[in-house]
Design an enzyme around this catalytic site. Structure first.
Site, mmCIF file in Angstrom:
data_model
loop_
_atom_site.group_PDB
_atom_site.id
_atom_site.type_symbol
_atom_site.label_atom_id
_atom_site.label_comp_id
_atom_site.label_asym_id
_atom_site.label_seq_id
_atom_site.Cartn_x
_atom_site.Cartn_y
_atom_site.Cartn_z
ATOM 1 N N TYR A 1 0.857 -1.192 0.000
ATOM 2 C CA TYR A 1 0.000 0.000 0.000
ATOM 3 C C TYR A 1 0.886 1.232 0.000
ATOM 4 O O TYR A 1 1.820 1.329 0.803
ATOM 5 C CB TYR A 1 -0.877 -0.045 1.260
ATOM 6 C CG TYR A 1 -1.656 1.214 1.538
ATOM 7 C CD1 TYR A 1 -2.692 1.611 0.700
ATOM 8 C CD2 TYR A 1 -1.379 2.004 2.655
ATOM 9 C CE1 TYR A 1 -3.421 2.762 0.959
ATOM 10 C CE2 TYR A 1 -2.104 3.149 2.932
ATOM 11 C CZ TYR A 1 -3.115 3.531 2.077
ATOM 12 O OH TYR A 1 -3.835 4.662 2.337
ATOM 13 N N ASP B 1 9.461 2.874 -0.274
ATOM 14 C CA ASP B 1 8.407 3.481 0.526
ATOM 15 C C ASP B 1 8.709 3.139 1.978
ATOM 16 O O ASP B 1 8.459 2.030 2.445
ATOM 17 C CB ASP B 1 7.046 2.930 0.094
ATOM 18 C CG ASP B 1 5.909 3.533 0.914
ATOM 19 O OD1 ASP B 1 6.189 4.096 1.991
ATOM 20 O OD2 ASP B 1 4.753 3.415 0.484
ATOM 21 N N LYS C 1 4.925 9.251 8.925
ATOM 22 C CA LYS C 1 4.581 8.619 10.201
ATOM 23 C C LYS C 1 5.545 8.931 11.353
ATOM 24 O O LYS C 1 5.471 9.988 11.945
ATOM 25 C CB LYS C 1 4.427 7.109 9.988
ATOM 26 C CG LYS C 1 3.284 6.800 8.989
ATOM 27 C CD LYS C 1 2.622 5.498 9.224
ATOM 28 C CE LYS C 1 1.623 5.164 8.116
ATOM 29 N NZ LYS C 1 0.312 4.811 8.562
HETATM 30 N N1 PLP Z 1 2.968 3.972 2.306
HETATM 31 C C1 PLP Z 1 2.871 3.052 3.271
HETATM 32 C C2 PLP Z 1 3.820 1.884 3.290
HETATM 33 C C3 PLP Z 1 1.892 3.168 4.258
HETATM 34 O O1 PLP Z 1 1.790 2.227 5.221
HETATM 35 C C4 PLP Z 1 1.027 4.276 4.217
HETATM 36 C C5 PLP Z 1 -0.023 4.432 5.242
HETATM 37 O O2 PLP Z 1 -0.258 3.584 6.057
HETATM 38 C C6 PLP Z 1 1.168 5.205 3.185
HETATM 39 C C7 PLP Z 1 2.152 5.032 2.246
HETATM 40 C C8 PLP Z 1 0.260 6.401 3.115
HETATM 41 O O3 PLP Z 1 0.582 7.281 4.142
HETATM 42 P P1 PLP Z 1 -0.498 8.339 4.696
HETATM 43 O O4 PLP Z 1 -1.556 7.553 5.402
HETATM 44 O O5 PLP Z 1 0.284 9.236 5.582
HETATM 45 O O6 PLP Z 1 -1.044 9.050 3.493
#
Ligand code: PLP
Length: 434
Positions: free
Chosen positions: A142, A241, A269
């Site tokens: 994700y 990511d 985060k």
């Molecule tokens: N990338 C990863 C691996 C994530 O776990 C998340 C959110 O949980 C995101 C991107 C998206 O981040 P945000 O919720 O701050 O938009």
């Protein structure tokens, strides 16, 4: 635990009347609880029940809830100079300097407000730099909700033979999936074939170096190195990511643990212990493509990007991570928890397995650790539901779906961990009873 009061449905009803499903973020459904207080390792619901928090807001809370030292830094920053919308924001370049020092891929850093922003900008930079369109990503990973990465990670329509590259929800542009190549995680042959077929059209390849989107699933030995080599061979921008692993697996992100350096890194985060900050870091030559409204460059633009309050929170969070050797503590606590869960699984004889890294772990109700998204979904959902319900009734807060990763924060004590292990023993037995 006290019984739920008649207040709780009222709160949800009131919320549902004016907010779709009662929440502004889909992942917040799945509990009947309404939390009204948090501190350190704990959260309290509106009936006064205390829970040890292993959700930690899905990742950001790394030092502990409502950390007074971080809050104090935020208060100081916004009492001195709040948003001006002009020039560098106070603290912004100091934070970028620290990240460049700690994170192997970072020569330049730009800030935004969410992981979704960061991965979206990564796609734009890669396209501007390569002049190509296509995105490669891994099944189940994700990366937020911009259309070009919100593909191939929905659990909702996953069957044994369903296609990998379906949009994650309605409303996303369905034609975009033609530009997204989705490969099963840890499938080296599939990865080679994808590069052979699409390599010259790929702008960017996305990977979570250590996957948390479906729990805790490491890369097979050599898999990240293969991905790096294929990107180099085909001129493709490699993005890690690290929205979940950045500032949680290590100060320098998972890339500093695994030794494979991407071209760009999306993070968010844990960098600001709960304040809304995210960013994109990377090689100078690539980050130089971030401009504003140019036909030749990608654009970064956002009213709140690098805002003083979030930047102050991050600077203080990073200070404390170093001053208090937070990662040593997180790893020791995580290790104690995983070893205890392993013992509990052996003692109870329940068909389950625990995986994880540092402060993160996942319990799968299957015999072996999963290697990819499909295998992770084979975790027994009924057993997980009973396990989760038992833990919740014992004051342990964890994700409400079987492949959710869980994590502790640095305010958690050894006693908390040991109490959790006693609860896990009970919950495993409940899971098996069906
Ligand atoms: N990338 C990863 C691996 C994530 O776990 C998340 C959110 O949980 C995101 C991107 C998206 O981040 P945000 O919720 O701050 O938009």
């Amino acid at each position: 635990m006290t019984a739920p009061s008649s207040q709780q449905p009222t709160t949800w009803d009131r919320a549902r009347a004016v907010v779709p499903r009662g929440v502004s973020s889909g992942h917040r459904v799945g509990w009947r609880q309404v939390f009204v207080r948090s501190s350190g390792a704990y959260v309290w619901d509106e009936d006064g029940n205390r829970y040890t928090d292993y959700l930690n807001a899905w990742g950001p809370i790394v030092l502990g809830h409502c950390d007074a030292r971080v809050n104090e830094a935020v208060f100081r920053a916004v009492s001195t100079c709040d948003l001006t919308g002009v020039g560098p924001q106070p603290g912004e370049y100091e934070l970028a300097e620290r990240i460049c020092e700690a994170m192997p891929s970072a020569e330049k850093v730009a800030f935004c407000t969410s992981g979704t922003d960061a991965t979206m900008h990564a796609v734009h930079v890669a396209r501007a730099a390569t002049g190509r369109l296509k995105v490669l990503k891994f099944h189940g990973s994700y990366h937020g909700w911009s259309d070009h990465v919100a593909v191939g990670s929905s659990r909702a329509d996953l069957t044994a033979d369903s296609p990998l590259n379906t949009p994650n929800s309605n409303g996303l542009h369905p034609a975009l999936v033609d530009d997204v190549v989705v490969v099963e995680w840890n499938d080296a042959a599939g990865l080679r074939a994808a590069f052979e077929r699409h390599g010259s059209d790929l702008a960017v390849a996305f990977a979570e170096g250590y996957v948390h989107s479906f729990g805790c699933v490491a890369a097979a030995p050599g898999f990240l190195e293969l991905l790096r080599a294929l990107c180099d061979q085909h001129g493709v921008v490699l993005v890690f990511d690290e929205v979940k692993t950045g500032f949680r697996a290590a100060l320098g992100g998972y890339q500093s643990v695994c030794g494979v350096t991407p071209d760009l890194t999306a993070f968010g985060k844990a960098v600001a212990n709960g304040y809304s900050l995210a960013g994109l870091a990377g090689r100078d030559t690539l980050m130089g493509h971030l401009g504003a409204y140019s036909k030749n460059e990608a654009t970064i633009d956002g009213t709140y990007n690098g805002s003083p309050y979030a930047v102050a929170a991050a600077n203080r969070t990073l200070d404390l991570m170093v001053e208090e050797d937070v990662f040593t503590r997180l790893y020791a606590l995580g290790e104690r928890l995983r070893a205890g869960i392993e013992r509990a699984i052996a003692d109870t004889g329940v068909r389950a397995t625990v995986t994880g890294l540092g402060s993160e772990w996942c319990v799968y109700f299957r015999d072996t650790a999963p290697a990819n998204f499909r295998e992770a979904q084979e975790s027994d959902a009924g057993m997980y539901q009973r396990y989760h319900a038992s833990l919740l009734s014992q004051g342990i807060l964890e994700p409400a779906f079987p492949t959710g990763d869980r994590r502790l924060n640095a305010a958690t004590t050894e006693d908390d961990v040991d109490a959790t292990l006693a609860a896990v023993h009970v919950a495993l037995t409940a899971a098996a009873e069906g």
